[in-house]
Design an enzyme around this catalytic site. Structure first.
Site, PDB file in Angstrom:
ATOM      1  N   HIS A  88      47.455  34.385  44.173  1.00 55.20           N
ATOM      2  CA  HIS A  88      47.455  35.806  43.820  1.00 55.20           C
ATOM      3  C   HIS A  88      46.368  36.560  44.581  1.00 55.20           C
ATOM      4  O   HIS A  88      45.275  36.044  44.819  1.00 55.20           O
ATOM      5  CB  HIS A  88      47.369  36.023  42.303  1.00 55.20           C
ATOM      6  CG  HIS A  88      46.057  35.700  41.664  1.00 55.20           C
ATOM      7  ND1 HIS A  88      45.036  36.621  41.562  1.00 55.20           N
ATOM      8  CD2 HIS A  88      45.613  34.588  41.043  1.00 55.20           C
ATOM      9  CE1 HIS A  88      44.020  36.080  40.908  1.00 55.20           C
ATOM     10  NE2 HIS A  88      44.339  34.841  40.586  1.00 55.20           N
ATOM     11  N   ASP A  90      45.538  39.930  43.758  1.00 54.69           N
ATOM     12  CA  ASP A  90      44.849  40.923  42.931  1.00 54.69           C
ATOM     13  C   ASP A  90      43.567  40.308  42.387  1.00 54.69           C
ATOM     14  O   ASP A  90      43.409  39.080  42.327  1.00 54.69           O
ATOM     15  CB  ASP A  90      45.743  41.395  41.784  1.00 54.69           C
ATOM     16  CG  ASP A  90      46.161  40.271  40.854  1.00 54.69           C
ATOM     17  OD1 ASP A  90      46.659  39.237  41.365  1.00 54.69           O
ATOM     18  OD2 ASP A  90      45.992  40.398  39.625  1.00 54.69           O
ATOM     19  N   ASP A 119      38.652  33.426  43.274  1.00 49.76           N
ATOM     20  CA  ASP A 119      39.765  33.759  42.377  1.00 49.76           C
ATOM     21  C   ASP A 119      40.448  35.039  42.862  1.00 49.76           C
ATOM     22  O   ASP A 119      40.091  36.116  42.418  1.00 49.76           O
ATOM     23  CB  ASP A 119      39.223  33.926  40.952  1.00 49.76           C
ATOM     24  CG  ASP A 119      40.311  34.207  39.934  1.00 49.76           C
ATOM     25  OD1 ASP A 119      41.481  33.885  40.209  1.00 49.76           O
ATOM     26  OD2 ASP A 119      39.995  34.760  38.870  1.00 49.76           O
ATOM     27  N   GLU A 153      48.444  39.011  38.758  1.00 48.02           N
ATOM     28  CA  GLU A 153      48.144  37.837  37.946  1.00 48.02           C
ATOM     29  C   GLU A 153      47.124  38.147  36.868  1.00 48.02           C
ATOM     30  O   GLU A 153      47.205  37.637  35.748  1.00 48.02           O
ATOM     31  CB  GLU A 153      47.628  36.705  38.848  1.00 48.02           C
ATOM     32  CG  GLU A 153      47.594  35.333  38.181  1.00 48.02           C
ATOM     33  CD  GLU A 153      46.269  34.996  37.520  1.00 48.02           C
ATOM     34  OE1 GLU A 153      46.186  33.945  36.871  1.00 48.02           O
ATOM     35  OE2 GLU A 153      45.307  35.805  37.630  1.00 48.02           O
ATOM     36  N   GLU A 154      46.152  38.995  37.193  1.00 48.97           N
ATOM     37  CA  GLU A 154      45.062  39.276  36.265  1.00 48.97           C
ATOM     38  C   GLU A 154      45.446  40.260  35.168  1.00 48.97           C
ATOM     39  O   GLU A 154      44.674  40.460  34.222  1.00 48.97           O
ATOM     40  CB  GLU A 154      43.843  39.819  37.035  1.00 48.97           C
ATOM     41  CG  GLU A 154      43.292  38.891  38.106  1.00 48.97           C
ATOM     42  CD  GLU A 154      42.575  37.676  37.542  1.00 48.97           C
ATOM     43  OE1 GLU A 154      42.568  37.526  36.298  1.00 48.97           O
ATOM     44  OE2 GLU A 154      42.030  36.883  38.331  1.00 48.97           O
ATOM     45  N   ASP A 178      44.485  27.714  42.070  1.00 47.65           N
ATOM     46  CA  ASP A 178      43.792  28.757  41.297  1.00 47.65           C
ATOM     47  C   ASP A 178      43.149  28.175  40.047  1.00 47.65           C
ATOM     48  O   ASP A 178      43.280  28.728  38.960  1.00 47.65           O
ATOM     49  CB  ASP A 178      44.793  29.863  40.915  1.00 47.65           C
ATOM     50  CG  ASP A 178      44.130  31.053  40.237  1.00 47.65           C
ATOM     51  OD1 ASP A 178      42.909  31.227  40.399  1.00 47.65           O
ATOM     52  OD2 ASP A 178      44.824  31.798  39.536  1.00 47.65           O
ATOM     53  N   HIS A 433      35.204  36.070  37.777  1.00 45.20           N
ATOM     54  CA  HIS A 433      35.174  37.106  36.740  1.00 45.20           C
ATOM     55  C   HIS A 433      33.746  37.536  36.403  1.00 45.20           C
ATOM     56  O   HIS A 433      33.523  38.184  35.382  1.00 45.20           O
ATOM     57  CB  HIS A 433      35.906  36.662  35.477  1.00 45.20           C
ATOM     58  CG  HIS A 433      37.387  36.540  35.634  1.00 45.20           C
ATOM     59  ND1 HIS A 433      38.271  36.725  34.592  1.00 45.20           N
ATOM     60  CD2 HIS A 433      38.161  36.255  36.709  1.00 45.20           C
ATOM     61  CE1 HIS A 433      39.513  36.543  35.023  1.00 45.20           C
ATOM     62  NE2 HIS A 433      39.467  36.257  36.309  1.00 45.20           N
TER      63      HIS A 433
END
Length: 460
Positions: A88, A90, A119, A153-154, A178, A433
């Site tokens: 991903h 995003d 990520d 995805e997020e 991931d 994150h």
């Protein structure tokens, strides 16, 4: 065919780094979702990232497809059966207080810093180069290989739902770059549980905290109607509890802002929740209403749902966790987003949600589920998992490694016959994150080596 996978990846090391830097510099935080925005339903940044990646694939001679701006794929081969990967492009919001620019892709002390480095742009580039190397070597494969690219995805997985509605085929095997090495065979169920209520508190103009429910919030703020008693109460509480918080008086209003420490929503114990701290301050200011009482009784400083009575521990998959991720209150409507993750032997719809609703009705709140990803479990002794584990062990000498269960959620749930596989090595720090996210260059290259040989083993 004898291939020195390490040698082939190292030959392309500078190229891998350069391409990842270009991709990291694209800010692909979700702005708004608008299905009527043709070609860019998730915003211009996400579109730019997808376009960039597909252009790279096309330049290198792959077949590429853009599926209405929702997702895309890069494909090699013509066989009916295929090996699948999903990455991903995003990213979660960058947040605050980075040491190096969040979209600068700067390299310091062997680490590339930037939102998405681990990520999931870094791993996606690693998977892409694994595919590219097999193509450039002219390796004969018995299966197609397809790298699917998601850009939501997020936030909700609308990208892959749309993609598979147009390309419903399933792989015979594959992996999702991931998560963690050595390999993930089980993932907790994940819900975005929303708590809502309406009430008026004339002392409060606004309460706000957090960016996304799957991040531990690193900020929270309150805008209050001026009250002469607040300053002294604030100063005393903040000093006694050593909080990083500010108090500003302006235009007959008071603005209180408190800082926390972000972390991934699957591991809330690793962060410092700013929303929790804000409610502590409001309590010290003697502000009571249904929202503050609810938070104090059922939510704050509780990562495992003990206050709500939904805590549960599974010997194989660990604890049920609750992240108090987002808070919004405008003086009338209150909205709370909880990121709740549960292990085996928990029936969320039958047991957890009704229990939450039974408790919070005391304060006139109602809980609903906005998003639910079911628990994932694969046989750790399957042939595919053993192949991937053997490649991992070969290139790490981690001969006693065992596949893992995690609280995170990956695109391994989006299509059958795949598992999450790297790129993070468990003995290394991870800042996904969080501010100052980075990937260690050496680990990026090692993951690329593992992915290249793994693709070969699955598709040869």
């Amino acid at each position: 065919m004898s291939i020195d996978f390490e040698k082939e990846v190292l030959k392309r090391k500078d190229e891998i780094i350069k391409d990842l830097q270009e991709l990291i510099k694209i800010n692909s935080e979700l702005t708004t979702f608008d299905p009527s925005r043709v070609g860019a339903p998730f915003g211009e940044g996400n579109k730019e990232a997808l376009d960039w990646m597909l252009a790279l694939g096309k330049k290198d001679g792959f077949k590429t497809v853009n599926v209405d701006g929702y997702a895309g794929h890069i494909e090699y081969g013509d066989a009916k059966e295929f090996v699948g990967m999903i990455g991903h492009l995003d990213v979660v919001p960058a947040g605050n207080d980075w040491t190096y620019p969040a979209y600068g892709a700067e390299i310091h002390d062997g680490k590339m810093y930037g939102r998405g480095t681990e990520d999931d742009k870094g791993p996606t580039i690693a998977a892409y180069y694994a595919l590219k190397i097999l193509k450039e070597l002219g390796v004969k494969l018995s299966k197609r290989v397809k790298l699917i690219l998601g850009i939501d995805e997020e936030s909700g997985w609308r990208c892959v739902r749309h993609y598979f509605s147009k390309y419903p085929e399933s792989p015979v095997s594959g992996f999702i770059p991931d998560a963690d090495f050595p390999l993930i065979y089980a993932e907790k169920g994940i819900t975005r549980t929303v708590l809502k209520s309406s009430f008026i508190d004339e002392r409060i103009i606004k309460l706000e905290g957090g960016f996304r429910d799957n991040m531990v919030p690193d900020f929270a703020e309150a805008v209050l109607v001026y009250n002469a008693s607040y300053q002294q109460l604030f100063d005393k509480y903040v000093k006694e509890n050593n909080l990083d918080a500010t108090f500003k008086e302006e235009n007959n209003q008071i603005n209180i802002r408190v800082k926390g420490i972000s972390a991934h929503g699957s591991l809330p114990e690793l962060g410092k929740n700013a929303i929790d701290l804000l409610f502590d301050i409001l309590k010290a200011l003697k502000i009571e209403n249904n929202l503050t009482l609810l938070a104090d009784k059922y939510l704050t400083h509780d990562n495992y749902g003990k206050k709500l009575g939904v805590n549960y521990h599974d010997e194989e998959m660990g604890d049920l966790t609750v992240n108090f991720g987002v808070l919004k209150y405008d003086g009338k409507d209150a909205l709370i987003y909880l990121n709740l993750r549960y292990p085996n032997n928990v029936n969320y719809d039958k047991d957890v949600l009704p229990k939450i609703n039974n408790e919070i009705k005391e304060f006139n709140f109602v809980a609903t589920v906005e998003h639910h990803q079911q628990l994932l479990y694969k046989d750790p002794n399957s042939e595919m998992i053993q192949k991937l584990m053997n490649v991992y062990k070969k290139h790490t000498n981690d001969v006693d490694a065992k596949p893992l269960s995690i609280g995170g959620g990956t695109f391994a749930r989006a299509m059958p016959n795949v598992v999450a596989f790297g790129p993070h090595f468990l003995d290394k720090p991870s800042y996904i994150h969080q501010k100052n996210e980075f990937i260690i260059i050496e680990d990026l290259i090692k993951a690329t080596i593992i992915y290249t040989e793994s693709l070969y083993e699955l598709a040869k």
